[in-house]
Motif scaffolding. Sequence first.
Motif, short mmCIF file in Angstrom:
data_model
loop_
_atom_site.label_atom_id
_atom_site.label_comp_id
_atom_site.label_asym_id
_atom_site.label_seq_id
_atom_site.Cartn_x
_atom_site.Cartn_y
_atom_site.Cartn_z
N THR A 295 0.83 -1.19 0.00
CA THR A 295 0.00 0.00 0.00
C THR A 295 0.87 1.25 0.00
O THR A 295 2.05 1.20 0.34
CB THR A 295 -0.90 0.06 1.25
N GLU A 296 0.24 2.35 -0.39
CA GLU A 296 0.89 3.66 -0.24
C GLU A 296 -0.15 4.66 0.22
O GLU A 296 -1.23 4.76 -0.35
CB GLU A 296 1.53 4.12 -1.55
N ILE A 297 0.19 5.41 1.29
CA ILE A 297 -0.72 6.36 1.91
C ILE A 297 -0.49 7.77 1.37
O ILE A 297 0.64 8.14 1.06
CB ILE A 297 -0.54 6.36 3.44
N LEU A 298 -1.56 8.54 1.27
CA LEU A 298 -1.48 9.95 0.91
C LEU A 298 -2.46 10.72 1.79
O LEU A 298 -3.61 10.31 1.95
CB LEU A 298 -1.85 10.16 -0.56
N GLY A 299 -2.02 11.83 2.37
CA GLY A 299 -2.91 12.69 3.15
C GLY A 299 -3.72 13.58 2.23
O GLY A 299 -3.17 14.25 1.35
N THR A 300 -5.04 13.61 2.42
CA THR A 300 -5.92 14.38 1.53
C THR A 300 -6.55 15.60 2.19
O THR A 300 -7.01 16.50 1.50
CB THR A 300 -7.07 13.50 1.02
N GLY A 301 -6.59 15.65 3.53
CA GLY A 301 -7.38 16.66 4.20
C GLY A 301 -8.87 16.37 4.04
O GLY A 301 -9.26 15.38 3.42
N ASN A 302 -9.71 17.25 4.59
CA ASN A 302 -11.16 17.04 4.57
C ASN A 302 -11.88 17.73 3.43
O ASN A 302 -13.03 17.42 3.15
CB ASN A 302 -11.77 17.51 5.90
N ASP A 303 -11.22 18.69 2.77
CA ASP A 303 -11.85 19.39 1.67
C ASP A 303 -11.96 18.47 0.46
O ASP A 303 -10.95 17.93 -0.02
CB ASP A 303 -11.04 20.63 1.30
N HIS A 304 -13.17 18.28 -0.04
CA HIS A 304 -13.38 17.31 -1.10
C HIS A 304 -12.69 17.69 -2.41
O HIS A 304 -12.15 16.83 -3.11
CB HIS A 304 -14.88 17.11 -1.34
N GLY A 305 -12.70 18.99 -2.73
CA GLY A 305 -12.04 19.42 -3.96
C GLY A 305 -10.54 19.19 -3.90
O GLY A 305 -9.93 18.72 -4.87
N GLN A 306 -9.96 19.53 -2.77
CA GLN A 306 -8.53 19.31 -2.59
C GLN A 306 -8.20 17.82 -2.63
O GLN A 306 -7.21 17.40 -3.25
CB GLN A 306 -8.07 19.89 -1.26
N ALA A 307 -9.04 17.02 -1.98
CA ALA A 307 -8.80 15.57 -1.96
C ALA A 307 -8.84 14.99 -3.37
O ALA A 307 -7.99 14.18 -3.74
CB ALA A 307 -9.83 14.88 -1.07
N LEU A 308 -9.83 15.41 -4.15
CA LEU A 308 -9.95 14.91 -5.52
C LEU A 308 -8.71 15.26 -6.33
O LEU A 308 -8.16 14.42 -7.06
CB LEU A 308 -11.19 15.49 -6.18
N SER A 309 -8.25 16.49 -6.21
CA SER A 309 -7.07 16.92 -6.95
C SER A 309 -5.83 16.12 -6.54
O SER A 309 -5.08 15.63 -7.40
CB SER A 309 -6.83 18.41 -6.72
N LEU A 310 -5.61 15.98 -5.25
CA LEU A 310 -4.43 15.26 -4.76
C LEU A 310 -4.46 13.79 -5.16
O LEU A 310 -3.44 13.22 -5.57
CB LEU A 310 -4.34 15.39 -3.24
N MET A 311 -5.63 13.18 -5.05
CA MET A 311 -5.75 11.76 -5.40
C MET A 311 -5.56 11.54 -6.90
O MET A 311 -4.91 10.58 -7.32
CB MET A 311 -7.11 11.23 -4.93
N THR A 312 -6.12 12.44 -7.69
CA THR A 312 -5.97 12.32 -9.15
C THR A 312 -4.50 12.45 -9.54
O THR A 312 -3.99 11.67 -10.37
CB THR A 312 -6.81 13.39 -9.86
N GLN A 313 -3.82 13.43 -8.95
CA GLN A 313 -2.40 13.61 -9.26
C GLN A 313 -1.58 12.40 -8.86
O GLN A 313 -0.66 11.99 -9.58
CB GLN A 313 -1.87 14.86 -8.55
N TRP A 314 -1.90 11.81 -7.72
CA TRP A 314 -1.18 10.61 -7.28
C TRP A 314 -1.40 9.48 -8.27
O TRP A 314 -0.44 8.79 -8.67
CB TRP A 314 -1.63 10.18 -5.90
N LEU A 315 -2.63 9.28 -8.71
CA LEU A 315 -2.93 8.19 -9.64
C LEU A 315 -2.28 8.43 -11.01
O LEU A 315 -1.83 7.48 -11.66
CB LEU A 315 -4.44 8.04 -9.78
N LEU A 316 -2.23 9.69 -11.43
CA LEU A 316 -1.55 9.99 -12.69
C LEU A 316 -0.07 9.65 -12.61
O LEU A 316 0.54 9.23 -13.60
CB LEU A 316 -1.73 11.48 -13.03
N GLY A 317 0.50 9.82 -11.42
CA GLY A 317 1.90 9.49 -11.23
C GLY A 317 2.15 8.02 -10.94
O GLY A 317 3.31 7.59 -10.90
N HIS A 318 1.08 7.26 -10.70
CA HIS A 318 1.19 5.83 -10.40
C HIS A 318 0.18 5.05 -11.23
O HIS A 318 -0.75 4.43 -10.69
CB HIS A 318 0.96 5.57 -8.91
#
Length: 322
Positions: free
Chosen positions: A195-218
């Motif tokens: 597994t690999e963990i990423l902190g997203t915070g509680n803001d949904h827009g920020q979380a979506l952006s961070l998660m998308t960027q992580w997936l694009l890089g992986h």
Amino acid sequence: MKFKKSLAALALSTALVAGGAALAKDSDHDWTGIDILVLHWSQSSNPFFEAVNSGVIDAAEDQGVTVDIQFGEEDPVTTSNILETAIANGVEAIAVAIADDNAYDEILCRAKEAGIVVVTLNIDDSQGANGICRLAFMGQNFVESGYVLGKRMIEEHGLKEGDLVFTPVEAPEGTYAVLRHEGVAKALAEIGATTEILGTGNDHGQALSLMTQWLLGHPDADAVIGLGQTPTSQAVQAIKDAGLTIPAGGFDVSQSILKNIEDGELTAAVDQQPYSQGYYAVTQAALAVKYGLYPSEMDTGGAGLVDKTNYKAAVEWAGKVR
């Protein structure tokens, strides 16, 4: 029942609640003088706690006590200051979430020594009663539920040795995140996946952006398991935005999570039943103050999964109770 605004008009109903219904049940006592602090670890903008607070408010009404709902804003200093103020003001009970194993030990032990009833809800010390001065915990068994979810994802999607599972979470250092990840990682380790963990915070827009960027890089990621409501609610869209076709599952229930389950885009979500956490924390604290009844440990979620076979039962009450 009366509602009075607390220190600030927080996004979630941070309020003083004076219960009245219970007075009719015991006309010899006016319990509204019993003050109970309910202190959430998270940010006041976190929608998860709407259901918790519904339980808190209903319990206050049923028990005829006064509750003060506060948020620690994920800040140990803020949380500690709220606890210190409550103790100085002479509250009879405290119901608090423990997102940090070490930050509140001295304060809560001092509260206990002062005769204040202390219970935990939503998140407990990772060592349970051995790690903190509290009487009982009302919440989820994080390790067990993480393990059950991990096993479900393995069995349904054929995850195997060498696979990489993305496990985003609002606050990676939070006790809940550490323990949920422990359960998921245990299941994955049994088949040789990681597994690999990423902190997203509680803001949904920020979380979506961070998660998308992580997936694009992986792009070699094989699945997503959100360890909290925010990343779980954004998992399906993040996968789409990254141009991938991989399975997703996660923790907690919301209208958007249930819609993803209905559409077959989210395999399952762990339901921790937040209303019960708020309701029974206040109820048991009140009973301890009133009658000296000792609070009981309560696993509010078991390891129950909401999936396409049973999601309809949660749709009506998502956000309000579930």
